[in-house]
Design a protein around this motif. Structure first.
Motif, PDB file in Angstrom:
ATOM      1  N   SER A  16      27.618  12.602 -31.983  1.00 16.73           N
ATOM      2  CA  SER A  16      27.496  13.955 -32.527  1.00 16.73           C
ATOM      3  C   SER A  16      26.205  14.099 -33.311  1.00 16.73           C
ATOM      4  O   SER A  16      25.825  13.196 -34.063  1.00 16.73           O
ATOM      5  N   ILE A  18      24.547  15.693 -36.412  1.00 13.92           N
ATOM      6  CA  ILE A  18      25.009  16.209 -37.693  1.00 13.92           C
ATOM      7  C   ILE A  18      23.795  16.533 -38.559  1.00 13.92           C
ATOM      8  O   ILE A  18      22.664  16.201 -38.200  1.00 13.92           O
ATOM      9  N   SER A  19      24.048  17.138 -39.701  1.00 12.36           N
ATOM     10  CA  SER A  19      23.014  17.450 -40.683  1.00 12.36           C
ATOM     11  C   SER A  19      23.477  16.976 -42.051  1.00 12.36           C
ATOM     12  O   SER A  19      24.675  16.779 -42.258  1.00 12.36           O
ATOM     13  N   HIS A  22      27.119  17.460 -43.710  1.00 13.59           N
ATOM     14  CA  HIS A  22      28.225  17.258 -42.776  1.00 13.59           C
ATOM     15  C   HIS A  22      29.162  16.199 -43.356  1.00 13.59           C
ATOM     16  O   HIS A  22      28.709  15.284 -44.051  1.00 13.59           O
ATOM     17  N   PRO A  23      30.473  16.272 -43.066  1.00 14.56           N
ATOM     18  CA  PRO A  23      31.403  15.266 -43.599  1.00 14.56           C
ATOM     19  C   PRO A  23      31.045  13.812 -43.253  1.00 14.56           C
ATOM     20  O   PRO A  23      31.382  12.907 -44.010  1.00 14.56           O
ATOM     21  N   TYR A  25      27.917  12.647 -43.017  1.00 13.88           N
ATOM     22  CA  TYR A  25      26.577  12.308 -43.514  1.00 13.88           C
ATOM     23  C   TYR A  25      26.603  11.174 -44.537  1.00 13.88           C
ATOM     24  O   TYR A  25      25.769  10.259 -44.477  1.00 13.88           O
ATOM     25  N   GLN A  53      16.616  16.849 -44.091  1.00 14.03           N
ATOM     26  CA  GLN A  53      17.122  18.160 -43.655  1.00 14.03           C
ATOM     27  C   GLN A  53      16.442  18.637 -42.372  1.00 14.03           C
ATOM     28  O   GLN A  53      17.074  19.286 -41.549  1.00 14.03           O
TER      29      GLN A  53
END
Length: 164
Positions: A16, A18-19, A22-23, A25, A53
């Motif tokens: 996935s 993510i950034s 995110h849960p 991260y 970011q």
């Protein structure tokens, strides 16, 4: 890094993008710290970069456990740098790293990227060579260990340059 309730299965790992925020991260940061920074004696604060970011974060995960990650920072509209590749030690050497790099490379042409470069720790140069990366320039030291510059050209589209 939380210990998984059951052993992780390579086949069950999802990839996935993510950034930060995110849960997953925080788990990604923990993996990067444990695999890439802690063994070199660096503090936890040395794991995050100012450009997190703006970077693509691809993680391999099962449930809430991050088993691997690779990041990409665009440096221009057509090229950028792969960095912070990390895989749980128990899963290293089983193809997850190659799967992560391939997953990232499949996405980059869709975003207009035509080439990728990286700073490879000397012992992993053969891994990246097997994935089509080539060494350029002179050896250098980064985070107190020998590195090599490497790069790879990407297909001009998601069709891999096979269009008529």
């Amino acid at each position: 890094m939380r210990s998984p309730a059951s052993p992780l299965s390579l086949d069950a790992l999802a990839l996935s993008f993510i950034s930060p925020g995110h849960p997953l991260y925080e788990e990604e940061l923990e993996l990067r710290f444990r695999v890439l920074r802690e063994p070199l004696g660096f503090p936890r604060s040395a794991v995050a970069f100012p450009f997190e970011q703006e970077s693509l974060h691809l993680v391999a995960h099962q449930g809430g456990t991050v088993a691997g990650c690779v990041l990409f920072h665009p440096e221009s509209p057509s090229e950028g740098r792969l960095f912070q590749m990390a895989v749980l030690p128990a899963l290293q050497g089983r193809g997850l790293g190659a799967r992560l790099v391939s997953g990232l490379e499949a996405e980059l042409p869709r975003r207009g990227m035509r080439s990728v470069h990286l700073h490879a720790r000397a012992p992993v140069v053969p891994f990246y060579e097997r994935l089509g990366y080539t060494v350029f320039g002179e050896p250098f030291t980064e985070v107190n260990i020998p590195h090599r510059h490497m790069r790879k050209s990407l297909p001009s589209s998601i069709l891999g340059g096979l269009e008529a």
